[in-house]
Design a protein around this motif. Structure first.
Motif, PDB file in Angstrom:
ATOM      1  N   ILE A 121      -5.172   6.817 -10.790  1.00  0.00           N
ATOM      2  CA  ILE A 121      -4.809   5.727  -9.895  1.00  0.00           C
ATOM      3  C   ILE A 121      -5.222   4.408 -10.538  1.00  0.00           C
ATOM      4  O   ILE A 121      -6.376   4.233 -10.930  1.00  0.00           O
ATOM      5  N   ASN A 178      -9.646  -5.256  -8.146  1.00  0.00           N
ATOM      6  CA  ASN A 178     -10.093  -4.977  -6.777  1.00  0.00           C
ATOM      7  C   ASN A 178     -11.386  -5.734  -6.481  1.00  0.00           C
ATOM      8  O   ASN A 178     -12.321  -5.715  -7.276  1.00  0.00           O
ATOM      9  N   GLY A 207      -9.270   0.053  -3.726  1.00  0.00           N
ATOM     10  CA  GLY A 207      -8.559   1.255  -4.122  1.00  0.00           C
ATOM     11  C   GLY A 207      -8.598   2.265  -2.992  1.00  0.00           C
ATOM     12  O   GLY A 207      -8.544   1.892  -1.815  1.00  0.00           O
ATOM     13  N   PRO A 208      -8.737   3.557  -3.285  1.00  0.00           N
ATOM     14  CA  PRO A 208      -8.816   4.560  -2.220  1.00  0.00           C
ATOM     15  C   PRO A 208      -9.918   4.227  -1.221  1.00  0.00           C
ATOM     16  O   PRO A 208     -11.053   3.969  -1.604  1.00  0.00           O
ATOM     17  N   THR A 240       0.840  -1.191   0.000  1.00  0.00           N
ATOM     18  CA  THR A 240       0.000   0.000   0.000  1.00  0.00           C
ATOM     19  C   THR A 240       0.878   1.245   0.000  1.00  0.00           C
ATOM     20  O   THR A 240       2.036   1.191   0.421  1.00  0.00           O
ATOM     21  N   VAL A 263      -3.694  -1.105  -8.353  1.00  0.00           N
ATOM     22  CA  VAL A 263      -3.441  -0.919  -6.926  1.00  0.00           C
ATOM     23  C   VAL A 263      -3.940  -2.108  -6.103  1.00  0.00           C
ATOM     24  O   VAL A 263      -4.588  -1.957  -5.075  1.00  0.00           O
ATOM     25  N   HIS A 271       0.455   3.954  -9.061  1.00  0.00           N
ATOM     26  CA  HIS A 271       0.111   2.582  -9.416  1.00  0.00           C
ATOM     27  C   HIS A 271       1.163   1.630  -8.859  1.00  0.00           C
ATOM     28  O   HIS A 271       2.221   2.041  -8.379  1.00  0.00           O
ATOM     29  N   THR A 277       0.695  -1.349  -6.491  1.00  0.00           N
ATOM     30  CA  THR A 277       0.668  -1.928  -5.147  1.00  0.00           C
ATOM     31  C   THR A 277       0.057  -3.325  -5.220  1.00  0.00           C
ATOM     32  O   THR A 277      -0.646  -3.657  -6.175  1.00  0.00           O
ATOM     33  N   ASN A 290      -3.707  -2.850  -1.665  1.00  0.00           N
ATOM     34  CA  ASN A 290      -4.687  -1.789  -1.878  1.00  0.00           C
ATOM     35  C   ASN A 290      -3.958  -0.476  -2.144  1.00  0.00           C
ATOM     36  O   ASN A 290      -2.725  -0.451  -2.245  1.00  0.00           O
ATOM     37  N   PHE A 291      -4.706   0.595  -2.240  1.00  0.00           N
ATOM     38  CA  PHE A 291      -4.089   1.901  -2.459  1.00  0.00           C
ATOM     39  C   PHE A 291      -3.681   2.560  -1.147  1.00  0.00           C
ATOM     40  O   PHE A 291      -2.558   3.013  -0.981  1.00  0.00           O
TER      41      PHE A 291
END
Length: 225
Positions: free
Chosen positions: A44, A69, A52-53, A9, A47, A25, A27, A30-31
């Motif tokens: 983004i 994701n 993500g976020p 992350t 990730v 980008h 990861t 996760n982000f």
């Protein structure tokens, strides 16, 4: 900012770090997770497989590509506007009270495009179900939610199997619902309870987008939307 698929992350849980004008980008999990931070004018992608976020107060004018994701390309974020949310199993899992989600494009998801699990205003968004599973749902309003508003949105191409554009579960009482338009969906709406204020909906007889295949989701002049 390239994690080179060597880190899990970009920042630790609850890190109050805002991002602006960045491309990020690479990861593996996760982000990142925040509390009151923001994301603005960012790109983004790639990730990880978790989400993500997550937990950001606001995400605006950004492109968020969830890839694989599974928990949400966007997850537990607050206000989200003017974003392109692409891919992932769930495009946006909303469970922050009072969230305003407007003027976004959601496309490429495989499970639930948007999952509303708290009072949310969801308006002026475009959702394209092309390429999703046969049981894809555009917007799912979870049971026993209060104060949800869903209006002025375009739902298109939720077709095949049991796909639905908009579904509300038992007790998911909406305050305002309607003025949405639908095109090429197996089921446009599966609404359990009527909203306090109901506006008329529209059924498009032809593709309302200028050039969806080419990425142009502007509305044609002949559309009802």
């Amino acid at each position: 900012w390239d994690g080179d698929n060597a880190i899990s992350t970009f920042h630790a849980y609850q890190g109050y770090i805002s991002y602006k004008n960045m491309k990020m980008h690479g990861t593996t999990s996760n982000f990142g997770r925040s509390g009151t931070a923001t994301i603005m004018n960012c790109d983004i992608y790639d990730v990880g497989t978790s989400n993500g976020p997550r937990g950001f107060m606001a995400v605006t004018n950004s492109r968020i590509d969830g890839g694989t994701n599974s928990l949400g390309t966007l997850h537990q974020c607050g206000d989200v506007s003017y974003c392109e949310v692409i891919n992932g199993t769930i495009g946006f899992s909303i469970n922050i009270a009072g969230s305003v989600v407007e003027n976004n494009l959601f496309r490429g998801q495989s499970g639930k495009v948007v999952h509303i699990d708290d009072d949310t205003t969801f308006r002026n968004n475009t959702l394209d179900g092309t390429g999703g599973d046969s049981d894809l749902v555009g917007v799912l309003i979870d049971q026993h939610q209060e104060g949800v508003q869903v209006y002025n949105n375009v739902f298109a191409n939720f077709s095949g199997g049991t796909a639905k554009a908009l579904e509300s579960q038992t007790g998911a009482n909406m305050v305002i619902y309607g003025n949405n338009s639908y095109y090429n969906n197996t089921t446009d709406t599966d609404i359990v309870a009527a909203a306090a204020t109901t506006l008329p909906d529209f059924s498009e007889t032809s593709d309302p987008f200028t050039d969806r295949a080419g990425g142009d989701y502007s509305i044609t002049s002949g559309a009802l939307s």
